[in-house]
Each structure stands twice: as structure tokens, then as C-alpha cells.
Design a protein around this motif. Structure first.
Motif, short mmCIF file in Angstrom:
data_model
loop_
_atom_site.label_atom_id
_atom_site.label_comp_id
_atom_site.label_asym_id
_atom_site.label_seq_id
_atom_site.Cartn_x
_atom_site.Cartn_y
_atom_site.Cartn_z
N LEU A 131 5.10 5.98 1.76
CA LEU A 131 3.80 6.21 2.38
C LEU A 131 2.67 5.73 1.48
CD1 LEU A 131 2.71 7.75 4.92
CD2 LEU A 131 2.03 9.47 3.28
N SER A 132 2.84 5.95 0.16
CA SER A 132 1.78 5.51 -0.74
C SER A 132 1.62 4.00 -0.65
CB SER A 132 2.07 5.95 -2.17
OG SER A 132 3.17 5.21 -2.67
N LEU A 133 2.76 3.31 -0.51
CA LEU A 133 2.70 1.86 -0.37
C LEU A 133 1.99 1.47 0.93
CD1 LEU A 133 6.17 0.80 -1.71
CD2 LEU A 133 3.94 0.44 -2.77
N LEU A 134 2.29 2.25 1.98
CA LEU A 134 1.64 1.98 3.27
C LEU A 134 0.13 2.12 3.15
CD1 LEU A 134 2.13 1.51 6.33
CD2 LEU A 134 1.98 3.97 6.58
N LEU A 135 -0.29 3.22 2.49
CA LEU A 135 -1.72 3.45 2.32
C LEU A 135 -2.35 2.35 1.49
CD1 LEU A 135 -1.87 7.30 1.79
CD2 LEU A 135 -2.62 6.01 3.76
N LEU A 136 -1.59 1.93 0.46
CA LEU A 136 -2.09 0.83 -0.38
C LEU A 136 -2.29 -0.41 0.46
CD1 LEU A 136 -2.67 -0.21 -3.23
CD2 LEU A 136 -0.29 -0.87 -3.39
N ALA A 137 -1.31 -0.70 1.29
CA ALA A 137 -1.44 -1.88 2.16
C ALA A 137 -2.65 -1.74 3.07
CB ALA A 137 -0.17 -2.05 2.98
N ALA A 138 -2.86 -0.52 3.58
CA ALA A 138 -4.00 -0.30 4.47
C ALA A 138 -5.31 -0.54 3.74
CB ALA A 138 -3.96 1.13 5.02
N ILE A 139 -5.39 -0.06 2.49
CA ILE A 139 -6.62 -0.26 1.72
C ILE A 139 -6.88 -1.74 1.52
CG2 ILE A 139 -7.65 0.04 -0.55
CD1 ILE A 139 -6.30 2.75 -0.71
N ILE A 140 -5.81 -2.44 1.11
CA ILE A 140 -6.00 -3.88 0.85
C ILE A 140 -6.39 -4.59 2.14
CG2 ILE A 140 -4.78 -5.97 0.15
CD1 ILE A 140 -3.20 -4.19 -1.81
N GLY A 141 -5.73 -4.18 3.23
CA GLY A 141 -6.07 -4.80 4.51
C GLY A 141 -7.53 -4.57 4.87
N VAL B 271 0.09 4.61 -7.29
CA VAL B 271 0.13 3.48 -6.35
C VAL B 271 -1.18 3.40 -5.56
CG1 VAL B 271 1.25 2.61 -4.27
CG2 VAL B 271 2.63 3.45 -6.16
N LEU B 272 -1.66 4.58 -5.16
CA LEU B 272 -2.91 4.57 -4.40
C LEU B 272 -4.09 4.12 -5.25
CD1 LEU B 272 -2.77 7.60 -2.06
CD2 LEU B 272 -3.41 5.28 -1.50
N MET B 273 -4.08 4.52 -6.51
CA MET B 273 -5.19 4.14 -7.37
C MET B 273 -5.20 2.63 -7.62
SD MET B 273 -6.98 6.62 -7.41
CE MET B 273 -8.36 6.36 -8.50
N LEU B 274 -4.03 2.01 -7.47
CA LEU B 274 -4.01 0.54 -7.52
C LEU B 274 -4.93 -0.01 -6.43
CD1 LEU B 274 -0.26 -0.34 -8.10
CD2 LEU B 274 -2.15 -0.48 -9.72
N GLY B 275 -4.80 0.61 -5.25
CA GLY B 275 -5.68 0.21 -4.15
C GLY B 275 -7.13 0.41 -4.51
N TRP B 276 -7.42 1.52 -5.18
CA TRP B 276 -8.80 1.79 -5.58
C TRP B 276 -9.30 0.71 -6.53
CZ3 TRP B 276 -10.81 3.12 -10.44
CH2 TRP B 276 -12.15 3.55 -10.43
N PHE B 277 -8.44 0.30 -7.49
CA PHE B 277 -8.83 -0.76 -8.41
C PHE B 277 -9.14 -2.04 -7.65
CE2 PHE B 277 -6.96 1.60 -12.03
CZ PHE B 277 -8.06 1.51 -12.85
#
Lengths: 407, 326, 393, 120
Positions: free
Chosen positions: C362-372, D103-109
């Protein structure tokens, strides 16, 4: 007869009429209609009035120096908050409009509109001479003679400007007035024609019973449409495009060049000592173009003078002189000035094609004097509102005559 | 007594108490602000100006009601009522003393965050329904600010939740009264988390220095620009109640709520709440408002990562701290 | 660090000021003493012989820039005091409503016959009341404090400087009288509260917990909430105005949260409010506000194809959900399960033990969403970074 | 449990009654203007004629902010059950959550580097 005695004798005028209140309390009507409950009205009214007069929130209509005193009144030394008065930025939450400063004819519709947007019950305080009477601007074409020609004013605070305590005193007098009006104890004033003569504005006050209702209607109409008719907003000019010549390192610096051009190419040899030379109206655009090529790159002046011919067979309405001024840009700046004389009904060619800056300057002359510039791309009023009648800088402009509903 | 009756009784009493607190609070704010600015504040209406808020309300209730042309009338009228409901509703989970709590939800913290977060709905509604540019701009900015600061708020609240292992506000307070106040120990996630909570709470309630949605110098009065009389009163009320309840929750989460020696729990809770309430005013009348971009930058660049770090530190504390230190 | 330091210093400053004496002068009770040169109103004083000094020469009337002075000169006659022949004035009016207090009338008066005073006239209810008549002007001469200047002195001060002559010294305004301090607001005395009877309260708590909500009321509440959810969902579809549709959707979501709460899924109810009403709805509102160039109301399209398409999608979605519900195990003993709802701890254990892989994914999914989101937000030039661009222009 | 929710509901109902009560009191108490005018109902625009409708298009960054709020809140919401069982499950839960957050904080960066939240 003495002009003023205290107290003066004369016809008694009722100052305050209960039925003339601009609002009503539906609750009172209901209570009064129920037989047993009418006793509750008096104490209820006491409480409601107490609340109403002890939380007077101000809408500041501060247009000039009185506004500074208004700010000072809210600051530490006087502290309007002591009597519960705070300043609200929106009329929807204000009870008292404090008009502090000169109100111009252009501003008046806005003030009127803001006043109308305040919810009842509302009051108005005129703070300082300008708001009360227009002060020494009161006969000026652009200033209204007192805000009470536009709105009903409840308290007048004299002064130029009054000090901050004066404003607080004014608010207290307002509380007093509301209380007196409730008790029916407002002092009646005696009519004194001599005094009225002295202070009468050129327009009827809002509260004057003799006021023509059509004036109020006209004002409301104007307040509704003020912006729609205004012409002062900027809009893209679609006149001839002007391309500037590449900047030279230094402007030509030849003494007497302007005179030489005038004499050599335009045949103007007469150079008056105390006024610019006169150039033929037909050739002056050509002259401007020639001078521009010679380095006079900036149009600094388009001014006009009105010479009404009062007598004689040529008793026409107007005769104008338009004066133009150019400058070179450089270390030693030189100036070229010339006049164009216009016969009655004649117009002068526009310089917009040569100098883009001529646009607004010529519009100003048109607005204030009525000079017409042939070929101008957008000859509208610039400073005055779009519905203005006449041109106020003409010598024959009737200074005391009504030319807008505000005057 | 049924659960409904219990909630209604507590609601009536608590709301009455909160309203009178807010009335006195407004008076106190004006006096305190006056003192800070070297002036007196209300002195004329009532003894020491104490009746000033009452006079304000009596006046506001009498003012004419104006609904601007082109406004969405239904939403325009609904928004102030919703603001009242949501700001007061958060108080349902407030633990006033060990046995005084209107609704002892096991997820009190989440309820508090959720209902408090709903305040964006009336705010946007009011801004949109007014048909006024200032109001709409204020509403959009307020919503953007509220949801942005919602993130640090949630993270800050997570710290006491992790430390106590409970989502019930009463449970958190009970844990604190058995062990230690979180603002005092452990100092590192505790005190910064409180600071984070306090700032985010100010931003959620649109208090200075985070009151850009109603900055008078640029947006007239924000979403309340077109509101007169009673509806404005409700917004005014909601703002103060929001701050009051926020202070109370801060006291419960970080300062041990009802816990304290000598006096009954209720007294301690009230005293701590009022102390935080005063600090809100103190900050409000001291600092300037931040610019929009500074506001957003502060939230996303600084507060959010700090919040995440605090959560991790709290978790590490729970994991690795020696048993005695808990 | 600098900011924090400054903030703390500012807080300290205001706190310190709050406990210092205030500088407010309580106006109606205490009137601030005015400087010598302060001038607000007028007076017609006597001369040294005790007669009114004005001779009606009209100099002041002529100089007045606002033209607020009207003088009516009288006839020359013998003075009853001195016996000499002198001029008098019959009437004198100053209109304060347009006066600018420039003091020119005082300055030009050779007889010191008009002076200004320091106490202001009070605000009036009518403009005519601001006219100072003869009687009021004469009364001011005795009742009010005169200002600093008078005609002869002001004229002399305009002369080229003489060596000996010294300009009258300006006395500084007297210091503000010490104002009475407001007594500090006292905190209300603490009323002693009887300590709560612990045992009784606990007993009450227990009784309350045992009773809970009855079946009838729960059914009724379920009916109301479900009706709310369905009705508001209908309104979402029916609303012409997009913003209103979103707000109706908010009610649907709140009703769903209420349903979760009634089923004992407290946490889910809270999350529903927090994420869907607080977050997703805001997202939709913002979406509407940024995408549509709407003139007031943004009507949804009303062609015939879309409702059909929508109906098909809705029906298939409904079928999917219904199938999932039917295929769920253990629905038969639902009442028994409802009595023992999952606690949050159960949920946590389930996430972190059984489904830990999904949790991390899920964290990866959220990461993908942020990047998207970043990519979408930056794909186009954001245009002018001004506040909202107005659609109507 | 349900009883607590019912209490909360009753609390909300009481707050609703307060809001409606204030509006009702105002309806009884407030004054009515004898004369209504169109100007009074014009939208307030500092005394100017309102120019067009208020509903305007907003900048896309508002949407981005809402999007990030939802994403970060989803993260926080998953941390709540974790927070409750952290003590019980020990190191395994701690490591799981740390990796989740990291992992989420990577997104924040990434957001920070791309300046997607620049609010000018």
C-alpha cells in the motif's frame, strides 16, 4: 433683526418622526396586537435599545485626513473599544457609517451604494467639515456639498479634522439621539431663515421635507449604474501603432534648431517673447513629425486654454488655444513649444500617430474643455464620470448649476 | 437514563457552559488585547465592560437580514448552522473528569479529527453561496489551509495515541494520570508534538497568525463578508467554540486532562483549558499573519516531516525505552 | 531559529505590556488637556474697556477661505464706557460646518476682536446647529479657554525679526493627568465542588453500558439513515449544479459513516468522515472549481446517451457488490458477530500480522499516487501564478 | 459502543437546536426595512458595481493540495490501528510501519524536489 439669537424665534419644525423611521419591529406589532402582552413592549424595547446603542460597529468611509483621526480614535489613547465600538470592513456587519473626508462627485455613488448595503438599523456620522459641507471645496465642480445631500446624516462632528475624542463624543451623541428619539424628547429647532441661508447647500439635504423625490431616485439610479457609465477604466488602444526609432547615443544638440525648422520649413518667423509661437493647425502634425525626427522624442505637454468671446458679431461659444510641448531626451535636454489656435467649431488633428503618449493627454483636454481632436482613436471622457454634462474648465461653465444628480 | 438522554443532557449543559465561557472569553479577549496594546478594552457597558458581548449579541440579533442577489439561498442559510453543529459537536468526546463525558467513544480521537475536519464544508459552502468574490476566495483559501494543516494535526495527535496505545480521549487521559503527562515526559516527541498540535489547531480555527482566509486587509471579512446579524453571530460563535474545544482537547491530549493534585478533576480540566485558551489570544494579539505561500510552505515543508519524525520517535520510545522510563 | 527567537520575544513584549499601566484617557470622565495652540472654536471677547471689541470692519469676513463668516456692521456711536465715538457690530455668525480652523480671521484682526478657544463644540444632530451665532460666540468668550494666538501678536510675529523682540515662548502641553487605573479583572472565586461519589458513578456507568440501544430504536435509526443515504444519492444524480451535487454527496457519505457506526465499525466511521467527507469531497469541490469555466451554474450535460451509459455502469457495479456480499462467509450468524465487533486492536493485528505484505504494498501504491499527482500537476504550464484567473474575462 | 454513538448523536442534535434557535430568535427580534432596494441586495464589492458573477476558475494548485491531503491522511489513518497494537506486537510492527512511512516520505521528497506545492 438679529440674524442669530439663542434661542431663535420662528416656526417649530419636528426634527424626528417616529413613523419616518426607515425600519420597523414586527415583534412589537405582534405584541401590541395581543391584549395581555402589550405591557412587555416597554421593557423589551429598553433591552433591545440598550443592545443596539451599546455595540455600535463602525464602517469607516475614510477618504482623507479625517480618516487618520478615525484610526487614532481606535488606538490606545482614546480607545473606541471602551464603548464597544469596533471597525468592520464590510458594511453588512456595521451599524454606523463614519464619513470622514471629502466626498467627490465620483465617489458619491459608491458611498451611497455602501450605505444602502448596510442592514437596518443604521446611522451615519459626518466627521469633519468636508463631510459635513464640502468645506471650501464645496463650490468646486468635483465635490459634493456635504454628504447629507446623499444620505441622511444623524450626527455632525465639527472640526477640520475633529480630534479622536470628538469622534467618541459623536458616537455618544448618537446614543443620546437614539434614546431621545425613543422617548420623543428630541429638541425641536426653530427655523431661522438667515441661518438657513448661510448654510444651505446648493442641493437639498436628504432629510429636507421639501426635497424633490426625483433627486433621490436619480441618485439611486446613479449608484446602481455608476461603474457601467464610467469611462476611466483602461482598455486596449487600437490606434495607430507607434514604433520608436532606435535610441541614439546622444540627442542632437544644436542650439536654435527648433527656431530654424520653424522659420525655414514652416514659415513661422514671428516668435513672441512671452508665449510659444503659433503654428498653422493644418501643418502642426507635420511639424511634430519633423521635430521627432530631429530628436524631440518625448511629448510632455498638451494643454488648452479657453477664450470665450463675449461681445461682437463673433459671439460664438468657444475659441481654444492648444499648446504642445516636446522634449529631447539626453544630457542637455531642450524643449520645443508651440501653440495652435482654433476658431469656433474647429478641431485640431491628433498627435497620437506621432506620439503614443498624446492619447490620454488629448482625452483629458477633451474631457475638461471639450476640445475635439480629429483622428483620435478613442476620444472619451478620462477623468469625469461618463454621464457628466459639460466641460468644467471652460470659462462659461456654470459653477453653481446642477450638472449631475449629486449637485 | 438512556444513551440519547445522557448525550442530550450533557449536550445542553456543556453547550450552555461553553457559550457562557465564550461570552466571557470574548470579553476577556478584548480586555486582554486592550492591555497588550496599552489600552483598556470595554469599560462602559456593564461593570468593567462585562456586558459588552451581551450587547453585541442583542444588537446582532436585531440587525436586518440581507441575502445578496444571486446567492444560493439554501446553502447561504445552511452554512452558519452547520458551522455551529460541527464546532460544538467535537465537544461530545471531551473528558471533563473521569466520569463526566458526553459520549465516551472508543475512537474519540478519530471522531474529534473527523468532525473538526468537517468544518471545511460550511466554510466552503458559505463562500460559494454568497456570490461574492471575497467570500469565495476566502472560502477556497480557508479550505486549502484547513486540509493542509489537517496533516500535521493528525500526525501530532498520533503521538499521544502511540504513547498510550488508546484512541479514546478518556483512555489517553487515564494513561497520563497513571504515568505522566505527555507534554512533560518523554520530552522529545511530547513537547514538540504539543507545539505542532497547537499550531495546527490555530490554523484549523483560522486564528492569527494563520487567519489569511479572512485577512481584513485583502479579503474584507473572508467567507463572512456577506453575512449579517444572526448568521454572522453563528460564525463568530463557531470560531470561538472551535478554539475553546481545540484548547480543551490539547489539554486532554498533552497535559493530562483532569489529572492534578488537591482539586477535583473537573477543576483541573477547566483550568488547563482556559490556560490554553488564553495562550491562543496571547498569540493572536502578538503575531502578524503569515502570507499564503509562507503558510503552505510552513505546513508542507516543515510541519509535515517534523510530524512524521515525531511519530517515528514516539514509536521508537514505546519500543526501546526502558520499562521504568514509561 | 531566528523566527522562533523573535516570536518568543514578541510574546514576552506583549505580555509585559499587558501588565503595565495603560495610556488610555477615559474620555467623558477625563478630558485630555489640550496644548496652548490647540484651537477648535471661536469667541468674540471684550476689549480692555469691557465692551465687545469687534468694530465690524469685515476684514475677517473677506479673508476667510471657506467664507463662513457673516458680519453685520452697526452704526458708529459714542461708547457708553469711554465716551469716544467708535464702530460696533450688530451681528456676527460663523458657520463651523465648513470652517477649517485656519485662524486667518484671528490673524488679520487688528482689534483682537475674534479669538479661538480650546474647547470643542459638541457634535450636533443638525447641520444648522453648527452655526455659531452672536450669543454663543459672546458666551464662549467668558466660558472657554482662549487659544494661544490673537491678532496683534500674530501680526507682529510676521514682521522681520527685531533684535530685542522675542517671540512668545511656546509652553509645552501639560503632561497628561495620571488616569485612574482600572482595577484588574478578578477571576471568579472558585466554588468548592463536592467530590463525586465514585462508587455510585461507576454503578451508573455499568448500568448504562449494559442497557445500550434497543433493537427497535436501532432499526428505526437504520431506516432513517439509510433513507438519508439513498435520497441524497438520488439528489446527487438529479442536481443540475455540480457544487450542489458534491454537497449532496457529502450527505451520502456522512450517512454511510453513520451506518458504519451503527454496525459497530467505529473506526471505519471516523475514517469515512475524515477521509471521504473531509478529503475526497474537498478534492471534488476543488476539481469543480478549477476545471469548469462556468457562468454561475455549471449544468451537467443532458443528452440521452449518458444516462444509459451511467445506468449500465451502475447496474454492473451493483451486481458486483451484491455478488461479493452473497459470497461472503458467515453472514448467517451475523447477529452473533454484531454483538462482538472487531476492535481497533484486532484491525491492527490483522494489518500487521496477516496482511503485512499488503500493508507495505500500500505504501508503494500511495507513493505511486503522489508521483502521479506531481506529474499531472506539472504536465502543463501552470499559467499565471496570480490568484484565481477569472473566467469571465 | 452503540450507546456512546447515540450520545454523540444526541449531542449533535442539541447543537443543531442551538443553531436553529439562534436563527429563530433572530427571526423574531430582527427589524425589517420599510423600503427594500435593489442596491441593498447587490453583492458587496467595495462600493463598485459587481462585475460579473463571483464564481470563477481557480488555480490548479488547490486541487494538488487536496490530493496530497488525501494521500497523507490515508497514510495517517493506517497508522492508527498500528499505534494501538504497537506495544503488543513489538519490533515486527515497528519495522513494518517504519518502512511504510519511509517509502511514503520518498514521495514527499519527490514533491519537494519538483516544487509541486510551491504556492506563490
Amino acid at each position: 433683526m438679529a440674524m442669530s439669537e439663542d434661542p431663535p424665534k420662528g416656526k417649530r419644525l419636528p426634527l424626528y418622526d417616529e413613523s419616518a423611521l426607515p425600519y420597523e419591529h414586527p415583534l412589537y406589532k405582534t405584541l401590541l396586537s395581543v391584549p395581555g402582552l402589550s405591557v412587555a413592549v416597554a421593557p423589551l424595547d429598553m433591552i433591545l435599545q440598550w443592545g443596539m446603542t451599546n455595540a455600535l460597529w463602525i464602517f469607516p468611509m475614510a477618504t482623507s485626513c479625517c480618516g487618520i483621526e478615525l484610526m487614532a480614535a481606535a488606538a490606545s489613547r482614546v480607545d473606541l473599544d471602551r464603548m464597544g465600538t469596533i471597525v468592520r470592513a464590510t458594511p453588512r456587519q456595521a451599524d454606523v457609517m463614519v464619513v470622514a473626508g471629502t466626498i467627490t462627485v465620483k465617489m458619491a455613488p459608491r458611498v451611497k451604494r455602501l450605505w444602502d448595503q448596510m442592514p437596518e438599523p443604521k446611522w451615519c456620522i459626518a466627521m469633519g467639515s468636508c463631510a459635513i459641507s464640502g468645506d471650501f471645496y464645496r463650490d468646486l465642480y468635483s465635490v459634493i456639498p456635504g454628504i447629507d445631500t446623499v444620505l441622511p446624516v444623524d450626527v455632525y462632528i465639527p472640526g477640520c479634522p475633529p480630534n479622536p475624542e470628538g469622534l467618541m463624543h459623536g458616537l455618544m451623541r448618537l446614543q443620546e439621539k437614539v434614546k431621545l428619539a425613543r422617548e420623543g424628547g428630541l429638541p425641536t429647532r426653530e427655523e431661522n431663515p438667515a441661518l438657513l441661508d448661510l448654510t444651505r447647500p446648493s442641493v437639498m439635504r436628504f432629510k429636507d421635507p421639501a426635497r424633490d423625490p426625483s433627486v433621490t431616485l436619480a441618485q439611486e439610479e446613479a449608484a446602481l449604474h455608476a461603474t457601467a457609465q464610467d469611462s476611466s477604466d483602461e482598455r486596449p488602444v487600437d490606434g495607430p501603432a507607434v514604433t520608436f526609432a532606435p535610441a541614439e547615443a546622444r540627442a542632437p544638440d544644436v542650439d536654435g534648431e527648433f527656431e530654424a525648422i520653424l522659420a525655414g520649413e514652416f514659415g513661422v518667423t514671428e516668435l513672441p517673447k512671452d508665449a510659444p509661437p503659433i503654428v498653422e493647425a493644418a501643418r502642426h502634425v507635420e511639424l511634430a513629425r519633423r521635430l521627432r525626427a530631429a530628436g524631440y522624442r518625448q511629448l510632455v505637454l498638451v494643454a488648452a486654454t479657453h477664450y470665450p468671446e463675449k461681445t461682437g458679431a463673433k459671439a460664438q461659444a468657444e475659441r481654444f488655444e492648444v499648446t504642445y510641448g516636446l522634449r529631447t531626451i539626453g544630457a542637455r535636454s531642450r524643449v520645443a513649444l508651440w501653440r495652435v489656435c482654433l476658431a469656433p467649431g474647429e478641431s485640431v488633428d491628433t498627435l497620437v500617430g506621432v506620439y503614443a503618449g498624446a492619447d490620454w493627454q488629448e482625452r483629458e483636454q477633451f474631457d475638461l474643455l471639450g476640445v475635439t481632436f480629429a483622428g483620435h482613436p478613442d476620444l472619451r471622457r478620462l477623468m469625469l464620470s461618463g454621464d457628466w454634462q459639460g466641460h468644467p474648465l471652460r470659462k462659461d461653465y456654470p459653477a453653481d448649476k446642477a450638472c449631475a444628480p449629486w449637485r | 437514563m438512556s444513551a440519547l438522554g445522557h448525550g442530550a443532557l450533557y449536550g445542553a449543559v456543556l453547550i450552555a457552559v461553553m457559550l457562557s465561557t465564550v461570552a466571557v472569553g470574548i470579553w476577556f479577549e478584548r480586555k486582554f488585547a486592550g492591555r497588550m496594546q496599552s489600552r483598556l478594552g470595554p469599560t462602559i457597558v456593564g461593570p468593567m465592560g462585562l456586558l459588552q458581548p451581551l450587547a453585541d449579541v442583542v444588537k446582532l440579533l436585531q440587525k436586518e437580514d440581507i441575502i445578496p442577489a444571486g446567492a444560493d439561498r439554501a446553502l447561504f442559510n445552511l452554512a452558519p448552522v452547520l458551522a455551529t453543529i460541527f464546532s460544538l459537536g467535537v465537544a461530545a468526546v471531551l473528558p471533563l473528569s473521569p466520569h463526566m463525558i458526553a459520549a465516551d467513544l472508543d475512537i474519540g480521537v478519530v471522531y474529534m479529527l473527523a468532525v473538526g475536519g468537517l468544518m471545511v464544508v460550511p466554510t466552503f459552502m458559505a463562500g460559494w453561496a454568497s456570490n461574492n468574490k471575497f467570500a469565495l476566495l476566502g472560502g477556497m483559501r480557508a479550505v486549502a489551509q484547513s486540509i493542509s494543516y489537517g496533516v500535521p494535526l493528525v500526525l501530532a495527535v498520533l503521538v499521544p495515541v502511540i504513547l498510550s496505545g488508546s484512541l479514546s480521549l478518556a483512555g489517553i487521559v487515564r494513561w497520563q494520570s497513571e504515568h505522566h503527562w505527555f507534554a512533560l515526559w518523554p520530552v522529545i516527541p511530547g513537547l514538540p508534538a504539543f507545539a505542532l498540535y497547537f499550531m495546527a489547531m490555530l490554523a484549523e480555527a483560522n486564528r492569527i497568525p494563520f487567519d489569511i482566509p479572512e485577512a481584513e486587509s485583502e479579503l474584507v471579512a473572508g467567507v463572512t463578508t456577506e453575512y449579517t446579524g444572526a448568521k454572522f453571530t453563528l460564525f463568530y460563535l463557531a470560531e470561538y467554540v472551535h478554539t475553546l474545544v481545540g484548547s480543551a482537547i490539547g489539554a486532554a491530549l498533552f497535559f493530562g486532562g483532569w489529572d492534578g493534585p488537591f482539586a477535583p478533576g473537573l477543576h483541573w480540566m477547566v483550568a488547563k483549558t482556559l490556560a490554553l485558551f488564553v495562550v491562543v489570544y496571547w498569540v493572536r494579539w502578538t503575531l502578524l499573519r503569515l502570507r499564503s505561500d509562507q503558510l503552505m510552505e510552513l505546513c508542507w515543508k516543515w510541519l509535515t516531516p517534523i510530524g512524521v519524525a515525531l511519530v517515528l520517535i514516539a514509536a521508537a520510545w514505546v519500543q526501546f525505552a526502558p520499562q521504568g522510563a514509561l | 531559529m531566528g523566527h522562533i527567537n523573535d516570536t518568543l520575544r514578541a510574546l514576552w513584549t506583549t505580555l509585559r505590556t499587558a501588565f503595565r499601566p495603560t495610556s488610555t484617557v477615559q474620555f467623558p470622565a477625563v478630558v485630555r488637556p489640550r496644548g496652548e495652540r490647540y484651537r477648535v472654536s471661536f469667541a468674540l471677547p471684550d476689549d480692555e474697556n469691557g465692551e465687545m471689541a469687534c468694530i465690524g470692519c469685515l476684514t475677517c469676513e473677506r479673508i476667510c477661505p471657506s467664507q463662513v463668516i457673516k458680519v453685520k456692521p452697526g452704526v458708529k456711536r459714542e461708547s457708553p464706557v469711554t465716551g469716544k465715538k467708535r464702530a460696533y457690530t450688530d451681528d456676527f455668525v460663523i458657520d463651523l460646518s465648513a470652517c477649517i480652523q485656519c485662524e486667518l480671521c484671528v490673524q488679520v484682526c487688528n482689534n483682537d476682536a475674534i479669538v479661538m478657544v480650546r474647547e470643542a463644540e459638541q457634535p450636533m444632530f443638525e447641520r444648522e446647529d453648527l452655526v455659531l451665532g452672536f450669543a454663543r460666540l459672546r458666551k464662549n468668550a467668558t466660558d472657554r479657554t482662549r487659544s494661544w494666538g490673537h491678532g496683534t501678536m500674530l501680526q507682529e510675529s510676521q514682521e522681520p525679526a527685531k533684535v530685542e523682540k522675542k517671540a512668545p515662548a511656546v509652553k509645552a502641553a501639560p503632561a497628561v493627568a495620571a488616569e485612574p487605573r482600572q482595577p484588574a479583572p478578578r477571576s471568579p472565586s472558585r466554588a468548592a465542588e463536592p467530590p463525586e461519589d465514585g462508587a455510585r458513578a461507576r454503578a451508573r456507568e455499568g448500568a448504562r453500558a449494559r442497557r445500550g440501544g434497543t433493537d427497535v430504536s436501532a432499526t428505526l435509526a437504520f431506516g432513517v439513515v439509510a433513507a438519508c443515504a439513498l435520497l441524497s444519492a438520488v439528489f446527487v444524480v438529479r442536481a443540475v449544479d455540480l457544487i450542489r451535487a458534491v454537497l449532496w454527496l457529502g450527505i451520502t457519505l456522512i450517512a454511510t459513516a453513520a451506518l458504519y457506526a451503527m454496525l459497530g465499525a467505529s473506526f471505519l466511521a471516523g475514517v469515512q468522515l475524515l477521509l471521504y467527507v473531509g478529503g475526497v469531497m474537498t478534492l471534488m469541490v476543488f476539481g469543480v472549481m478549477i476545471t469548469r469555466r462556468h457562468e454561475g451554474i455549471a449544468p451537467t450535460a443532458t443528452d440521452t446517451v449518458r444516462p444509459v451509459r451511467g445506468a449500465v455502469v451502475a447496474a454492473s457495479l451493483f451486481g458486483l457488490v451484491a455478488a461479493a456480499i452473497v459470497n461472503t462467509d458467515g453472514l448467517d450468524d451475523a447477529p452473533a458477530r454484531a454483538l462482538a465487533p472487531l476492535t481497533l486492536a484486532d484491525l491492527g493485528r490483522s494489518i500487521l500480522v496477516e496482511h503485512v505484505l499488503a500493508f507495505e504494498a500500500l505504501s508503494l501504491l500511495l507513493l505511486a499516487a503522489i508521483i502521479g499527482a506531481v506529474v499531472i500537476a506539472r504536465r502543463r504550464d501552470p499559467g499565471p501564478l496570480d490568484e484565481p484567473t477569472e473566467a469571465s474575462r | 459502543m452503540q450507546s456512546a454513538w447515540l450520545s454523540a448523536l444526541a449531542f449533535l442534535v442539541v447543537s443543531t437546536l442551538l443553531g436553529l434557535g439562534v436563527l429563530g430568535a433572530a427571526k423574531a427580534l430582527r427589524v425589517r426595512a420599510r423600503k427594500d432596494s435593489r442596491i441593498k441586495h447587490l453583492t458587496y464589492e467595495c462600493g463598485e458595481q459587481p462585475d460579473g458573477l463571483a464564481w470563477m476558475q481557480f488555480h490548479a494548485r488547490y486541487y494538488v493540495v487536496a490530493l496530497f491531503f488525501v494521500l497523507f491522511d490515508v497514510e495517517a489513518v493506517f497508522l492508527f490501528p498500528w499505534a494501538v497494537v504497537l506495544r503488543e506486537l513489538g519490533a515486527q510492527a515497528f519495522i513494518a510501519a517504519v518502512s511504510f512511512v519511509v517509502v511514503l516520505m520518498l514521495g514527499w521528497f519527490y514533491v519537494l524536489r519538483k516544487e509541486a506545492l510551491q504556492w506563490q
